[in-house]
Design a protein around this motif. Sequence first.
Motif, short mmCIF file in Angstrom:
data_model
loop_
_atom_site.label_atom_id
_atom_site.label_comp_id
_atom_site.label_asym_id
_atom_site.label_seq_id
_atom_site.Cartn_x
_atom_site.Cartn_y
_atom_site.Cartn_z
N GLN A 12 0.74 -1.06 0.02
CA GLN A 12 0.08 -0.07 0.01
C GLN A 12 0.81 1.21 0.08
O GLN A 12 1.94 1.13 0.36
CB GLN A 12 -0.95 -0.08 1.24
N ILE A 13 0.27 2.31 -0.33
CA ILE A 13 0.85 3.59 -0.31
C ILE A 13 1.66 4.10 1.23
O ILE A 13 0.68 3.79 2.06
CB ILE A 13 0.06 4.84 -0.79
N GLY A 14 2.60 4.23 1.14
CA GLY A 14 3.40 4.48 2.46
C GLY A 14 4.10 3.17 2.94
O GLY A 14 5.01 3.59 3.84
N ASP A 15 4.07 2.09 2.39
CA ASP A 15 4.61 1.24 2.84
C ASP A 15 6.38 1.12 2.29
O ASP A 15 6.31 1.88 1.61
CB ASP A 15 4.20 -0.24 2.40
N LEU A 16 7.12 0.59 3.17
CA LEU A 16 8.71 0.38 2.94
C LEU A 16 8.76 -0.98 2.30
O LEU A 16 8.30 -1.76 2.66
CB LEU A 16 9.19 0.48 4.41
N VAL A 17 9.65 -0.76 1.28
CA VAL A 17 9.97 -1.97 0.41
C VAL A 17 11.33 -2.29 0.13
O VAL A 17 12.13 -1.06 0.10
CB VAL A 17 9.14 -1.90 -0.72
N HIS A 18 11.76 -3.52 -0.03
CA HIS A 18 13.13 -3.68 -0.40
C HIS A 18 13.00 -4.03 -1.93
O HIS A 18 12.44 -5.12 -2.20
CB HIS A 18 13.64 -4.69 0.56
N ALA A 19 13.73 -3.57 -2.68
CA ALA A 19 14.16 -4.05 -4.25
C ALA A 19 15.24 -3.19 -4.47
O ALA A 19 15.75 -2.32 -4.24
CB ALA A 19 12.80 -3.33 -4.84
N ARG A 20 15.98 -4.06 -5.56
CA ARG A 20 17.23 -3.80 -6.11
C ARG A 20 18.26 -3.44 -5.19
O ARG A 20 19.06 -2.47 -5.41
CB ARG A 20 16.97 -2.48 -6.89
N GLY A 21 18.36 -4.08 -3.96
CA GLY A 21 19.49 -3.97 -3.11
C GLY A 21 19.25 -2.69 -2.20
O GLY A 21 20.20 -2.47 -1.55
N ARG A 22 18.16 -2.13 -2.17
CA ARG A 22 17.99 -0.88 -1.27
C ARG A 22 16.40 -0.59 -0.78
O ARG A 22 15.60 -1.63 -1.39
CB ARG A 22 18.19 0.29 -1.96
N GLU A 23 16.09 0.06 0.13
CA GLU A 23 14.80 0.30 0.63
C GLU A 23 14.14 1.50 0.05
O GLU A 23 14.79 2.31 -0.47
CB GLU A 23 14.82 0.48 2.12
N TRP A 24 13.00 1.37 -0.09
CA TRP A 24 12.06 2.40 -0.87
C TRP A 24 10.71 2.60 -0.36
O TRP A 24 10.20 1.61 0.49
CB TRP A 24 11.62 2.01 -2.49
N ILE A 25 10.04 3.88 -0.45
CA ILE A 25 8.99 4.08 0.09
C ILE A 25 7.77 4.42 -0.88
O ILE A 25 8.07 4.64 -2.09
CB ILE A 25 8.71 5.59 0.79
N VAL A 26 6.68 3.60 -0.92
CA VAL A 26 5.72 3.46 -1.76
C VAL A 26 5.07 4.76 -2.08
O VAL A 26 4.52 5.04 -0.75
CB VAL A 26 4.86 2.09 -1.80
N LEU A 27 5.23 5.48 -2.97
CA LEU A 27 4.42 6.80 -3.21
C LEU A 27 3.26 6.73 -3.84
O LEU A 27 2.29 7.48 -3.35
CB LEU A 27 5.28 7.68 -3.91
N ALA A 28 3.04 5.75 -4.72
CA ALA A 28 1.81 5.52 -5.47
C ALA A 28 1.43 4.29 -6.09
O ALA A 28 2.76 3.66 -6.24
CB ALA A 28 1.78 6.84 -6.48
N LYS A 29 0.42 4.01 -6.66
CA LYS A 29 0.25 2.54 -7.34
C LYS A 29 -0.52 3.08 -8.83
O LYS A 29 -1.68 3.11 -8.75
CB LYS A 29 -0.66 1.89 -6.40
N PRO A 30 0.36 3.60 -9.68
CA PRO A 30 -0.37 3.91 -10.92
C PRO A 30 -1.42 2.89 -11.57
O PRO A 30 -2.31 3.27 -12.28
CB PRO A 30 0.81 4.33 -11.71
N SER A 31 -1.16 1.53 -11.24
CA SER A 31 -1.73 0.32 -11.91
C SER A 31 -1.35 -0.64 -10.96
O SER A 31 -0.81 -0.58 -9.98
CB SER A 31 -1.58 0.20 -13.24
N ASP A 32 -2.23 -1.78 -11.12
CA ASP A 32 -2.22 -2.99 -10.42
C ASP A 32 -0.83 -3.56 -10.46
O ASP A 32 -0.30 -4.00 -9.60
CB ASP A 32 -3.11 -4.01 -10.68
N GLY A 33 -0.02 -3.34 -11.80
CA GLY A 33 1.20 -3.89 -11.76
C GLY A 33 2.41 -2.98 -11.52
O GLY A 33 3.53 -3.56 -11.73
N LEU A 34 2.11 -1.85 -11.17
CA LEU A 34 3.09 -0.91 -11.11
C LEU A 34 3.20 -0.22 -9.81
O LEU A 34 2.07 -0.11 -8.89
CB LEU A 34 3.01 0.35 -12.00
N LEU A 35 4.34 0.14 -9.30
CA LEU A 35 4.57 0.89 -7.98
C LEU A 35 5.68 2.12 -8.44
O LEU A 35 6.41 2.08 -8.89
CB LEU A 35 5.18 -0.01 -7.03
N ARG A 36 5.16 3.10 -7.85
CA ARG A 36 5.88 4.65 -7.90
C ARG A 36 6.81 4.63 -6.69
O ARG A 36 5.78 4.63 -5.47
CB ARG A 36 5.25 5.75 -8.24
N VAL A 37 8.06 4.57 -6.53
CA VAL A 37 8.66 4.49 -5.11
C VAL A 37 9.87 5.29 -5.10
O VAL A 37 10.24 5.84 -6.37
CB VAL A 37 9.30 2.98 -4.91
#
Length: 933
Positions: A12-37
Amino acid sequence: MTSVSVAPGQLQIGDLVHARGREWIVLAKPSDGLLRVRPLSGSEDDAILIAPKLERQPVHEASFALPNSDQLDTQDAARLLTDALRLSLRRGAGPFRSAAHLGVEPRAYQLVPLLMALRLEVKRMLIADDVGIGKTIEAGMILREMLDRGEIDSFTVLCPPHLVDQWVGELAQKFDIDSVAVTSARARSLEQGIALGDTIFGVHPFTVVSLDYIKADSRREGFAQACPKFVIVDEAHSCVGGSEKGTQQRFSLLQRLVEDEARHMLLLTATPHSGNQDAYARLLSLLHPDLLRAPDTLDANALERYRRRLAQHFVQRRRPDIADQWGEGRSFAEPMKADAPYSLTGDFQAFQEDVLEYCLGVATRADGAQARRLAFWGTLALMRCVGSSPAAALSALRNRLSGMAEEALLGPILFDDDDDEFADTDIEPATAGDSEEIAELRQLISKAEGLNSRFADDPKFRELVAQVKDLTGKKEARPVIFCRFIATAEAVGEALRSRFKSHTVEVVTGRLTPEERRERVEALEDHPNRILVATDCLSEGINLQSLFNAVVHYDLNWNPTRHQQRDGRVDRFGQQAERVWSVMMFGANSIIDGAVIKVITEKMKRIQKETGVVVPVPEDSSSVSNALMQAMLLHSSKPRAQGMFDFGDAEAKLETQWRNAQENAHKSQTRYAQTALKPEEVLPEWHKLRDLLGGPDEVERFTRRALARLDVPLGQQGLHWRVRYDDMPQQLREKLAARGLRGTRIIGFRDKLPPDVAQVGRTHPLVATLAGTMAEGALDPNGVEGKATLGRTGVWMTRGVDKLTVLLALRLRFKLVTSGRRTLLAEEATGIAFGPQSNQPIAMGAEALALLEHEATRSIEPPANQRQIDLALARHADFQPAIAAYAAQRAAALSHDHERVKAATRGEGITTTVEPVLPADIIGLYVLVPEAN
């Protein structure tokens, strides 16, 4: 950081995720298959799109790592980190999402258009404030708010070509938006590399487009199909005026754009009503179809409905309104206006009579009404050049010798028309008819050559020298001298250089491209003793208030709005000088100046005094030219000229037309003035949010401390500061140089600074780059260099507490859900403090962070300091309920703020819920040990 596996669809928006060897904050979900981080340690500029299903390594949910005792640092580092975190955040949780991105502190009256826009589902507005009040700021705030609320993701600004670069600069400097200029000269390079079937506007979401480029029949339809859903139209009056092809094309373009009923459009102009009721109706029709025609004034109910409709979309304030009704007189400099008459003598006076006598002979021989009208227009145009300077007279006479006059070209030159392709025509025109006496014309050229060789003896120039000496001497002003023609400007500039050798004198005319004009003006920043000579190519397009505080009108304007535009380059919002001077020069015994003053200038002053607005010259050019010719002949000392032509009641007809234009403008102003909204109702929320984000005090404190840590401290420069950009560490130096910051500059952190002092606010590149670097230096030390790294823990003794205190620097994250349609991420930097025994907080928010400002009396040596950090970390789980309760409390307070703004804007059906995202991020942990007295 720690991470646990999670299905990407659950993120969900605001969650913290780990991808590509670093941590990110989820800013938006433009579609079901995409995350803006966005990287956890990065800025908004580092945000990217990822498709979790396409990543080589699974995307995991992550949790924010706690500080530890290996990251010990000083009290100064703790202060820097908390300030850097606050100043680097760009997603505020308050009702004004745009506040975090603004590089300007708006005044109360500038909030009115934003409040009006918030109550409209589709933002269609006409912002018609006076020149210099801040229409660009008002429109930019609406644009920025729409972007930050997630309601739009692209936009375009349509403006005359000479304003394109100014808009690009304003968007970057004041609104933190990087846009792309689209002009005839740049479109081809932008189109290179674009995939087949795509467009410039599909690839570049933020664009500033030349109206003259995009209005063409071959481009209009394609642009309308690709045009973003948010459009700003600057100088909108130029799209609805007369019958010229260019104006018709512009209006056709805008009509095509408004066909999309969901498209937001902001129309900007300082002259919404030129006296032409049809043009005014066309302008209003772009806002709503119901506004195309005003109802019969006898139908009171229909008129009231019309008024209410217009009041929803139209805002217009005059300078006196701002100063008197809003108490914002201090927002503007005190205008100091003066006339500077001079008297022509000797050959300079006789030359005007000789040229007029010659032109009258040509007019007498003209055959037919059209030839006679062209002869009159040619006479006026030539006499205007003669009245400007011997240099302009010489150029115009030579042009007359070599080329026939064209009526289509003479009109814009005569009446300073800025509505079509001839806006930059400061070249002396060809004025010849078909019955010239070549021998007489050559004699006049010879006389002009003689006078031009004695340019410094011209009584007009001598008066200019006196005025410039007064301005640059006693008044310590920096003047811009506006001339009508290129030859005049170049001659004046050359002559001034020989008289004012301690000053840098620059000349800017239509010979230069818009880019070259801007470069020449900006180069003057390095020269405190500066004088600028310019034609009207600078009366729009480049704001001069940061470099100049005086205007000298070397040549009279024949269009009152152009006079206003000249003054408006320096007398505008953001002028730091306490006073601005405007000096209008005119020949007391000049044939041409006398006619202009009688026919145009005096009427303009009377109308402005009576209505408070400037009304352009009536569009009936024949009436104007006849009245000018009549007045000019009456000013002539030769009886033959005075009795040669009968213009009947030309001046009376013009007076009637101008009175009608005045009445129309006055009615539109008084009947439909926007007064319903009260920004004072929401100013508390605005100021509260700006305080949370960091005001001038916090910006100054952080900048001074950050540069001192980097060993490039600010130097005192009187009441202000000196910053040396070239001495910065390499990483910072390169980032700042990319934003145009090099060398040594004088800066300040408040408004109303002297012209040579740059105002530095929270979004200024210096502050934004320092804050981003310092925050990254704590969260990702490997990403920065040298002393920009900051520890996240600290222990020191202080008399500011009476018991052992654990202070946590927090980043709170919130989800904002608007009317159930849109979810946005918001962030807030804050703090919470606990005592030694209880898990109930003893201070929260600003009160907690203020504990960092109590000076440390001494540090605590290892291993005692590490033990204190470890003991505080052991209480982490026990702190969580209080942190969660505080986050919920802040969410409830923010929801209340949103409701207050909704009530103030009379918004209906729009609800905003604010929910905390837990757990909160603990950015820093500090233990304050009481020092015994």
